[in-house]
Design an enzyme around this catalytic site. Structure first.
Site, PDB file in Angstrom:
ATOM      1  CB  SER A   1     -26.559  -4.214  20.867  1.00 17.24           C
ATOM      2  OG  SER A   1     -27.940  -4.297  20.577  1.00 17.24           O
TER       3      SER A   1
ATOM      4  CE  LYS B   1     -28.496  -7.423  22.739  1.00 18.04           C
ATOM      5  NZ  LYS B   1     -29.339  -6.210  22.771  1.00 18.04           N
TER       6      LYS B   1
END
Length: 203
Positions: free
Chosen positions: A127, A164
């Site tokens: 990701s 993230k």
């Protein structure tokens, strides 16, 4: 001579660094303090390392440690700090709880900022590939519970930790991946567990 575990390597590297820095070995209590374990736990590691032929210890002498064989990490910078590699970050447990720690790795002291705790987290998935963070990399994290917009953080959502890009919005937190395959995570219940400050990659 048998191979050392990751934790034994870290203990041996710490002993080697202290001897080089000040000319004599650390005490068992100092070893325990460095790794957040009891004196007995430190002693057990010393005896295990001794059995594998890397050092000698003497009974009833806290500093009686003699190196026989160099640490496999001897090529790393002497001024290094061992930090835990966290296998999982779980709600309800301190992040440095023994059951969370899978091994230890050394990081250069230049990464450390005073006494701010650090830990490492193994990256899972793709990701964050657009910012050069790949599956299997080891993320070096500065432990903190606040973050600024645009920082890469470890965030805990329920029982799952994710790496993230952090953004605080008016009524929620937005956690963005750096891979177009993944949509942003929008939540009111994310807990910041630390900020990314470095990366290890094993080839």
């Amino acid at each position: 001579m048998k191979d050392l575990t990751d934790k034994q390597q870290a203990v041996l590297a710490f002993i080697t660094a202290i001897i080089k820095e000040r000319g004599f070995p650390p005490t068992i209590r100092e070893i325990g303090d460095e790794f957040g374990i009891t004196a007995k736990g430190a002693y057990d590691h010393l005896k295990a390392i001794e059995k594998k032929g890397y050092l000698k210890t003497a009974k009833n002498q806290s500093r009686a440690i003699e190196l026989i064989r160099q640490s496999p990490m001897e090529s790393l910078p002497v001024q290094a700090t061992s930090i835990p590699v966290i296998g999982q970050v779980a709600a309800g447990l301190p992040i440095f709880a023994e059951e969370n720690i899978e091994s230890y790795i050394p990081v250069p002291d230049e990464m450390a900022k005073g006494n701010v705790p650090m830990y490492a987290l193994r990256v899972q998935g793709d990701s964050m590939i657009e910012v050069g963070i790949n599956d299997g990399d080891i993320a070096i994290i500065e432990k903190r519970d606040i973050a600024r917009n645009g920082e890469i953080v470890v965030a805990l959502i329920e029982d799952e930790a994710t790496l993230k890009v952090y953004y605080k919005e008016q009524d929620q937190i937005r956690l963005e991946a750096r891979n177009p395959k993944y949509k942003p995570i929008k939540t009111k219940k994310a807990t910041v567990m630390g900020k990314l400050i470095g990366l290890y990659r094993i080839y």
